[in-house]
Design an enzyme around this catalytic site. Structure first.
Site, PDB file in Angstrom:
ATOM      1  N   PRO A   2       0.822  -1.216   0.000  1.00 18.46           N
ATOM      2  CA  PRO A   2       0.000   0.000   0.000  1.00 18.46           C
ATOM      3  C   PRO A   2       0.855   1.265   0.000  1.00 18.46           C
ATOM      4  CG  PRO A   2      -0.867  -1.593   1.563  1.00 18.46           C
ATOM      5  CD  PRO A   2       0.453  -2.127   1.083  1.00 18.46           C
ATOM      6  N   GLU A   3       0.348   2.287  -0.686  1.00 15.05           N
ATOM      7  CA  GLU A   3       1.026   3.566  -0.737  1.00 15.05           C
ATOM      8  C   GLU A   3       0.650   4.392   0.495  1.00 15.05           C
ATOM      9  OE1 GLU A   3       2.862   4.441  -3.654  1.00 15.05           O
ATOM     10  OE2 GLU A   3       2.390   2.578  -4.689  1.00 15.05           O
ATOM     11  N   LYS A  51       4.069   4.455   6.352  1.00 12.92           N
ATOM     12  CA  LYS A  51       3.191   3.315   6.087  1.00 12.92           C
ATOM     13  C   LYS A  51       2.847   2.541   7.357  1.00 12.92           C
ATOM     14  CE  LYS A  51       4.794   2.803   1.353  1.00 12.92           C
ATOM     15  NZ  LYS A  51       5.226   1.864   0.301  1.00 12.92           N
ATOM     16  N   ARG A 274      11.417  -5.408  -7.623  1.00 14.68           N
ATOM     17  CA  ARG A 274      10.125  -4.769  -7.840  1.00 14.68           C
ATOM     18  C   ARG A 274       9.969  -4.359  -9.307  1.00 14.68           C
ATOM     19  NH1 ARG A 274       8.221  -2.651  -3.029  1.00 14.68           N
ATOM     20  NH2 ARG A 274       6.235  -2.440  -4.136  1.00 14.68           N
TER      21      ARG A 274
END
Length: 287
Positions: A2-3, A51, A274
């Site tokens: 999640p950002e 985060k 990634r």
């Protein structure tokens, strides 16, 4: 993963549901916290830090000191909020998401916190622990300035990015020690908007302060939206992004086909590489 805008919304929603409310039920479903029970304690606030999510419970007398429920969503985590159907009796029994109350499988629930009106359930959390306030502060002290935090400091973020000028900007942007809140979607979109390939060294990025300013603007613009858009277009499908996930499709600016590769971080050899996406014309590879 999640950002930062997703985590910000999770904190906002949890704060609205739990802050000022005494817990009528508390069920930790991880072995190390199985005996912890905060029933009767009042949630003071829920705060995001990059985060990370910090749920603050103030002290209740000398026997019960202040505590912090610290969670990190990692790749799959999410907090859901549900109504309590019977305000005097919290929901019991399995909830599968198939005709039951919960939208996610019950076996992925890591913690269930109940008030008279609502139930907050943390699913598939990457980190879940109970800390003292001092321990909670130490858990996030390594983070750089928070793009959505009240103490955002662009100059400090730039100082941290410039500390390793040879590091690829695509890795530096994901490093939460430089600035906190950027995930892989924003990493790719920001590199496109700045016209740089993710492997460009930080020291070679033209107008790096503008890139940092743009990161702040994008997260601020999207923090209240359930679906993000980095293009200014509709927050759905291909129209919502410039390059992320669009390998093989034409660039919205020049028509060249978007490319895709994997980028590994030598500083984190145990982490999986990634995805990176870029336009070969708008984001030429560095020589």
């Amino acid at each position: 993963m999640p950002e930062g805008d997703t985590v910000w919304r999770q904190a906002r929603d949890l704060h609205g549901a739990l802050a000022g409310q005494p817990l009528t039920g508390c069920d930790f479903r991880v072995p190390q916290l199985a005996t912890v029970d905060f029933t009767g304690r009042t949630v003071e606030s829920v705060q995001p830090r990059g985060k990370h999510l910090m749920m603050m419970l103030p002290a209740r007398g000398p026997a019960e000191g202040a505590a912090v429920i610290h969670s990190h969503l990692a790749m799959e985590g999410h907090w859901d909020i549900y109504p309590v159907r019977n305000a005097t009796q919290p929901p019991t029994g399995p909830r599968t998401g198939r005709g039951g109350e919960w939208r996610r499988p019950s076996h992925t629930a890591r913690v269930v916190l109940t008030t008279e009106r609502l139930v907050a359930v943390g699913f598939s959390l990457g980190t879940l622990e109970v800390l003292s306030p001092a321990q909670a502060a130490a858990a996030v002290e390594h983070l750089g300035p928070d793009l959505l935090g009240p103490d955002w400091d662009a100059d400090e973020a730039l100082r941290r990015l410039h500390a390793d000028p040879q590091r690829p900007v695509g890795l530096a942007l994901l490093d939460q020690r430089s600035l906190a809140g950027i995930g892989n979607i924003y990493r790719n979109e920001l590199c496109f908007l700045a016209g740089v390939h993710p492997s460009m060294p930080v020291g070679g990025v033209p107008r790096l302060p503008r890139l940092v300013e743009l990161a702040k603007r994008l997260l601020e613009a999207n923090k209240d939206r359930p679906q993000r858009s980095t293009t200014g277009g509709p927050a759905r499908g291909d129209a919502s992004v410039w390059v992320y996930g669009l390998a093989g499709k034409p660039c919205k600016r020049c028509g060249s086909l978007i490319r895709h590769a994997k980028m590994a971080d030598p500083a984190a050899p145990t982490h999986a590489p990634r995805d990176i996406y870029w336009c070969p014309n708008c984001q030429a590879l560095p020589e």
